[in-house]
Design a protein around this motif. Structure first.
Motif, short mmCIF file in Angstrom:
data_model
loop_
_atom_site.label_atom_id
_atom_site.label_comp_id
_atom_site.label_asym_id
_atom_site.label_seq_id
_atom_site.Cartn_x
_atom_site.Cartn_y
_atom_site.Cartn_z
N MET A 52 0.86 -1.18 0.00
CA MET A 52 0.00 0.00 0.00
C MET A 52 0.90 1.24 0.00
O MET A 52 2.09 1.14 0.31
CB MET A 52 -0.92 0.00 1.22
N PRO A 53 0.37 2.40 -0.37
CA PRO A 53 1.21 3.60 -0.40
C PRO A 53 1.85 3.86 0.96
O PRO A 53 1.20 3.74 2.00
CB PRO A 53 0.21 4.72 -0.75
N ARG A 54 3.14 4.21 0.94
CA ARG A 54 3.86 4.50 2.17
C ARG A 54 3.97 6.01 2.35
O ARG A 54 4.34 6.71 1.41
CB ARG A 54 5.27 3.90 2.13
N SER A 63 -0.08 0.16 11.63
CA SER A 63 -1.38 0.32 12.26
C SER A 63 -2.30 1.17 11.39
O SER A 63 -3.48 0.84 11.19
CB SER A 63 -1.23 0.97 13.65
N GLU A 64 -1.76 2.24 10.84
CA GLU A 64 -2.58 3.13 10.03
C GLU A 64 -3.01 2.47 8.72
O GLU A 64 -4.16 2.62 8.30
CB GLU A 64 -1.81 4.42 9.73
N THR A 65 -2.12 1.73 8.08
CA THR A 65 -2.51 1.11 6.81
C THR A 65 -3.53 0.00 7.03
O THR A 65 -4.43 -0.19 6.21
CB THR A 65 -1.29 0.59 6.03
N VAL A 66 -3.44 -0.71 8.15
CA VAL A 66 -4.47 -1.71 8.46
C VAL A 66 -5.79 -1.01 8.76
O VAL A 66 -6.86 -1.44 8.30
CB VAL A 66 -4.02 -2.60 9.63
N GLY A 89 0.82 -3.88 4.30
CA GLY A 89 1.15 -2.92 3.26
C GLY A 89 2.59 -2.98 2.82
O GLY A 89 3.05 -2.11 2.09
N GLU A 90 3.34 -4.03 3.28
CA GLU A 90 4.77 -4.14 3.00
C GLU A 90 5.51 -2.87 3.44
O GLU A 90 6.49 -2.44 2.83
CB GLU A 90 5.03 -4.44 1.52
N THR A 91 5.03 -2.28 4.52
CA THR A 91 5.48 -0.96 4.95
C THR A 91 6.99 -0.86 5.11
O THR A 91 7.61 0.10 4.66
CB THR A 91 4.78 -0.58 6.27
N ALA A 95 -12.36 -11.15 -4.02
CA ALA A 95 -12.04 -9.99 -4.85
C ALA A 95 -10.74 -9.35 -4.38
O ALA A 95 -10.55 -9.13 -3.18
CB ALA A 95 -13.17 -8.96 -4.79
N GLY A 96 -9.86 -9.05 -5.33
CA GLY A 96 -8.60 -8.39 -5.01
C GLY A 96 -8.30 -7.29 -6.01
O GLY A 96 -9.11 -6.98 -6.89
N SER A 97 -7.14 -6.70 -5.87
CA SER A 97 -6.67 -5.71 -6.84
C SER A 97 -5.68 -6.40 -7.78
O SER A 97 -5.16 -7.48 -7.47
CB SER A 97 -6.03 -4.51 -6.15
N ASP A 98 -5.40 -5.77 -8.91
CA ASP A 98 -4.48 -6.38 -9.86
C ASP A 98 -3.11 -6.64 -9.24
O ASP A 98 -2.46 -7.64 -9.53
CB ASP A 98 -4.31 -5.48 -11.09
N CYS A 99 -2.65 -5.70 -8.44
CA CYS A 99 -1.33 -5.82 -7.82
C CYS A 99 -1.36 -4.94 -6.58
O CYS A 99 -2.42 -4.51 -6.13
CB CYS A 99 -0.25 -5.39 -8.81
N GLY A 100 -0.19 -4.64 -6.01
CA GLY A 100 -0.14 -3.71 -4.90
C GLY A 100 -0.13 -2.28 -5.39
O GLY A 100 0.09 -2.01 -6.57
N PHE A 101 -0.34 -1.34 -4.47
CA PHE A 101 -0.35 0.07 -4.83
C PHE A 101 0.98 0.76 -4.50
O PHE A 101 1.17 1.93 -4.84
CB PHE A 101 -1.48 0.80 -4.10
N GLY A 102 1.89 0.05 -3.86
CA GLY A 102 3.19 0.64 -3.51
C GLY A 102 4.30 -0.36 -3.75
O GLY A 102 5.04 -0.70 -2.83
#
Length: 376
Positions: free
Chosen positions: A11-13, A44-47, A61-63, A338-345
């Motif tokens: 996810m976006p960092r 915590s915030e990304t969750v 989010g692979e933070t 349902a998922g997304s194509d890939c990650g966003f970050g």
């Protein structure tokens, strides 16, 4: 029947996370305690934001990772120097676009060392911190189910190329042995394990574009053999496999078709298979699953990407619902997530989608899943 939703990893960092990651990357002094506190806070915030967007199965989010593959250089011995950069073949066909990407900073910059020595774990300290952060965030925000990403042997060999082992096969075998503990540790912590495997598709037009499709598939199958070996002590129902053709906006005219990698994907030791279907180059390939329904093992759960991760369009929930329903009609709604194509970050500090829009897309995915659930 309620169709579940999931993120697909990164996810976006926020900038403070990116600054710490690149301080570590560039060996700039920083306080480890401050680094750790930053990661805990932002996981915590990304969750929280995933839960707020309606996501059922969350990740950290692979933070803390600079990327989904090259993070291994920080956790395993045997890597030094730099690997050659291989622009995907589709971008080479359009050099003016490739130049524009480079001039606009559209290609991420990060170290890709070669494998120059024996690959061995430095210990699981960093992984255990990631696990602790994710589990604490899940408990804090009421997430019932989570997963953690890990690099597959094949994708490591793609980005951190071999200059030590006598052959590609020997390198893959060494990576498989080295990664076993990481995979087992994630599952032992009560999390699902997601293996990121773009090497099963992306590497066709990134590293092996001089081969025929048949020759490439032999290599891809050898990657699956190495991965399945590494997973031999991991329960299959805890494993997710993600395949993609490269999480970048580009022509993608050199992508190998899903119909050719289908058998390879289905041969992975996994219960959940994640793949792109919103990418305009692959949106039609839901028909491969329809036409080969009998070849989908009964224990597989399909996780199609129902929102794109390379553009700032926010999909209409009805579009999402239609994408989900195609796969529910094939294997039944109980075997679709349902998922997304890939990650966003995918890479720290780099992402085509605005962070706020990324979460808007996740919310659209959740709304679409509700629509589909009511209809199937």
């Amino acid at each position: 029947m309620s169709i579940k939703t999931t993120s697909v990893g990164s996810m976006p960092r926020p900038q403070e996370v990116v600054d710490f990651i690149f301080a570590r990357e560039n060996e700039t002094p920083y306080a480890q305690a401050d680094f750790d506190a930053c990661m805990t806070r932002n996981v915590s915030e990304t969750v929280r934001r995933q839960i707020e967007a309606g996501v059922d199965i969350v990740s950290d989010g692979e933070t803390s990772k600079i990327s989904y593959a090259t993070y291994v250089k920080d956790r395993y011995t045997g890597f030094s120097g730099d690997s050659p950069r291989n622009a995907p073949a589709d971008l080479k066909k359009f050099p003016s676009f490739l130049k524009r990407l480079a001039d606009d900073g559209g290609t991420p910059q990060y170290a890709r060392p070669m494998c120059t020595g024996d690959v061995r774990s430095k210990g699981q300290e960093e992984l255990n911190k990631d696990i602790s952060n994710l589990k604490a965030a899940m408990a804090e925000h009421g997430a019932e189910r989570g997963f953690m990403n890990a690099a597959s042997p094949g994708v490591i060999s793609l980005f951190l190329q071999n200059d030590h082992y006598k052959s590609r096969e020997a390198y893959l075998a060494a990576l498989a042995d080295a990664m076993k503990e990481e995979y087992q540790t994630i599952v032992a912590a009560g999390l699902d394990l997601q293996l990121d495997c773009p090497d099963l598709a992306l590497s066709r037009h990134m590293l092996f574009n001089d081969l025929s499709d048949a020759e490439f598939l032999k290599i891809a199958n050898s990657h699956v053999e190495a991965l399945n070996h590494a997973l031999q002590d991991v329960p299959q129902d805890k494993v997710r496999i993600h395949i993609c053709w490269g999480n970048y906006e580009g022509p993608h005219v050199c992508d190998i078709g899903m119909e050719k990698v289908f058998d390879t994907l289905m041969s992975t030791k996994s219960r959940y298979v994640l793949f792109e279907t919103s990418n305009p180059r692959h949106a039609h390939e839901w028909t491969v699953f329809r036409d080969r329904k009998g070849d989908i093992p009964d224990d597989k759960v399909l996780v199609p990407g129902v929102v794109d991760t390379t553009t700032n369009f926010v999909e209409h929930p009805e579009v999402v619902a239609q994408r989900i329903e195609r796969f529910a009609d094939i294997v039944g709604p109980e075997r679709v997530i349902a998922g997304s194509d890939c990650g966003f970050g995918t890479f720290a500090g780099y992402g085509a989608v605005d962070p706020e829009i990324a979460y808007a897309k996740m919310n659209a995915m959740s709304q679409g899943a509700k629509l589909a659930s009511a209809r199937v």
